[in-house]
Design an enzyme around this catalytic site. Structure first.
Site, PDB file in Angstrom:
ATOM      1  N   THR A 190      -1.345 -13.540   9.934  1.00 35.62           N
ATOM      2  CA  THR A 190      -1.432 -14.994   9.726  1.00 35.62           C
ATOM      3  C   THR A 190      -2.538 -15.634  10.558  1.00 35.62           C
ATOM      4  O   THR A 190      -2.820 -15.174  11.655  1.00 35.62           O
ATOM      5  CB  THR A 190      -0.069 -15.582  10.129  1.00 35.62           C
ATOM      6  OG1 THR A 190       0.888 -15.110   9.213  1.00 35.62           O
ATOM      7  CG2 THR A 190      -0.058 -17.085  10.165  1.00 35.62           C
ATOM      8  N   THR A 215       7.360 -12.548  12.740  1.00 35.53           N
ATOM      9  CA  THR A 215       8.362 -12.431  11.685  1.00 35.53           C
ATOM     10  C   THR A 215       9.003 -13.806  11.490  1.00 35.53           C
ATOM     11  O   THR A 215       9.822 -14.263  12.290  1.00 35.53           O
ATOM     12  CB  THR A 215       9.404 -11.357  12.072  1.00 35.53           C
ATOM     13  OG1 THR A 215       8.690 -10.215  12.538  1.00 35.53           O
ATOM     14  CG2 THR A 215      10.249 -10.962  10.878  1.00 35.53           C
TER      15      THR A 215
HETATM   16  N1  ASP Z   1       4.828 -15.756  10.175  1.00 29.66           N
HETATM   17  C1  ASP Z   1       4.394 -15.212   8.917  1.00 29.66           C
HETATM   18  C2  ASP Z   1       5.562 -15.162   7.974  1.00 29.66           C
HETATM   19  O1  ASP Z   1       6.639 -14.834   8.370  1.00 29.66           O
HETATM   20  C3  ASP Z   1       3.828 -13.842   9.023  1.00 29.66           C
HETATM   21  C4  ASP Z   1       2.826 -13.617  10.074  1.00 29.66           C
HETATM   22  O2  ASP Z   1       2.701 -14.376  11.010  1.00 29.66           O
HETATM   23  O3  ASP Z   1       2.110 -12.633   9.953  1.00 29.66           O
HETATM   24  O4  ASP Z   1       5.353 -15.414   6.814  1.00 29.66           O
END
Ligand code: ASP
Length: 334
Positions: free
Chosen positions: A202, A255
């Site tokens: 992300t 996550t």
């Molecule tokens: N936080 C993002 C999600 O859960 C994933 C990530 O940060 O890579 O969609």
């Protein structure tokens, strides 16, 4: 003469007493430091081959400088956030836009959000399949609609109506991601939909402009092999993104389910507002809550005085910051 003095006194009273004006007025006094902090995700980032590391550094630097130029010219924090994030979305290196991971069905489904700290306005899109730069769609929702979040086909349609670029799925789906999905599905071949790669790519940005206004934004493809229709923390205001001029701006990665359950980004702001915690203490406590539930990831933050902090409980996190006080850093490992 007397009339002018009375008028001036009245305007001063209005500016300092009415809340939105007050925030603007107070922040306008705090002109000294401006700058931004960005992330490109947290996860198993360790001993990258030099060539690969160089590519990440260059792209982080490009995004950082693009955001900084906006601020340097006196532009708005939210424009700096968008300038930095669109570069990361267009790069295949990160899990957002062009480099998004694939869901269980092999499709790209992206989430993004943006928030500005002076009036707590925010915009988000969730589960979009076609908009080239989801952060631009989130900004359009914030600025041009009465809503905070649009999802799926409606959000793609809205982006199109707003004149934003939309792309076929093939534009987003990289052979590298197809390969990763295949591997992970083979490995878990029974209960596949719950597994994810321990890598979060992300992207996010927090900026503080010359007027003292803060904005934060986050954009993601979510988790590899996620169940179709799953929405993470990134488009959820208060979970993956938050900005408040009287405290700080935050963008998270990790996550998402744990960041949603702990309202991680908003927790930082609340701790600062109600417990008078400093940015660092507040971010540590917020990530501790995530960790106590078993979650992994990290966050970046910038407070109203231009102080930057980042924290993660993974091997590494792609991150960079630059402020007008002359500080600049690009880091990826612990
Ligand atoms: N936080 C993002 C999600 O859960 C994933 C990530 O940060 O890579 O969609």
């Amino acid at each position: 003469m007397k009339k002018i003095a009375v008028l001036l006194a009245l305007s001063f009273l209005l500016l300092t007493a009415y809340k939105p004006f007050k925030t603007l007025f107070l922040s306008a006094q705090n002109k000294s430091v401006y700058g931004l902090v960005i992330h490109g995700g947290a996860g198993y980032i360790k001993n990258l081959p030099p060539e690969k590391e160089k590519k990440y550094r260059e792209k982080l630097n490009e995004a950082l400088e693009a955001g900084y130029v906006v601020l340097e010219k006196g532009g708005k924090a939210e424009d700096a956030v968008v300038a930095a994030i669109t570069i990361l979305e267009d790069s295949p290196l990160f899990n957002a836009g062009k480099g998004s991971v694939l869901n269980h069905l092999g499709q790209v489904e992206m989430d993004a959000s943006i928030m500005r700290g002076y009036d707590l306005n925010a915009g988000a899109v969730a589960g979009v399949h076609h908009v080239k730069n989801p952060i631009l769609a989130a900004k359009a929702v914030m600025e041009k609609s009465k809503h905070v979040m649009l999802s799926c086909g409606g959000a793609d349609q809205y982006a199109k109506e707003m004149g934003l670029d939309v792309m076929p799925q093939e534009y987003f789906i990289l052979p590298r991601r197809t390969e990763q999905l295949k591997k992970i599905q083979e490995k878990n071949n029974k209960n596949t939909e719950n597994s994810s790669l321990k890598k979060h790519g992300t992207v996010g940005c927090v900026a503080l402009d010359k007027q003292g206004n803060i904005a934060a934004g986050t954009s993601t493809g979510g988790l590899m092999n996620k169940k179709f229709g799953r929405i993470g923390d990134s488009p959820i205001i208060g979970a993956g993104t938050y900005a408040n001029n009287s405290t700080s701006g935050i963008s998270c990665t990790g996550t998402g389910e744990y960041f949603i359950r702990t309202l991680a980004a908003h927790t930082v702001s609340d701790l600062m507002e109600f417990q008078k915690a400093d940015l660092q203490t507040a971010m540590k406590k917020a990530l501790e809550k995530v960790e106590n539930l078993g979650g992994d990831g990290g966050m970046i933050g910038m407070d109203k005085n231009g102080k930057v902090f980042w924290i993660f409980n993974t091997e590494g996190m792609f991150r960079a910051m630059k402020t007008s006080s002359g500080e600049k850093k690009i880091q990826m490992y612990k």
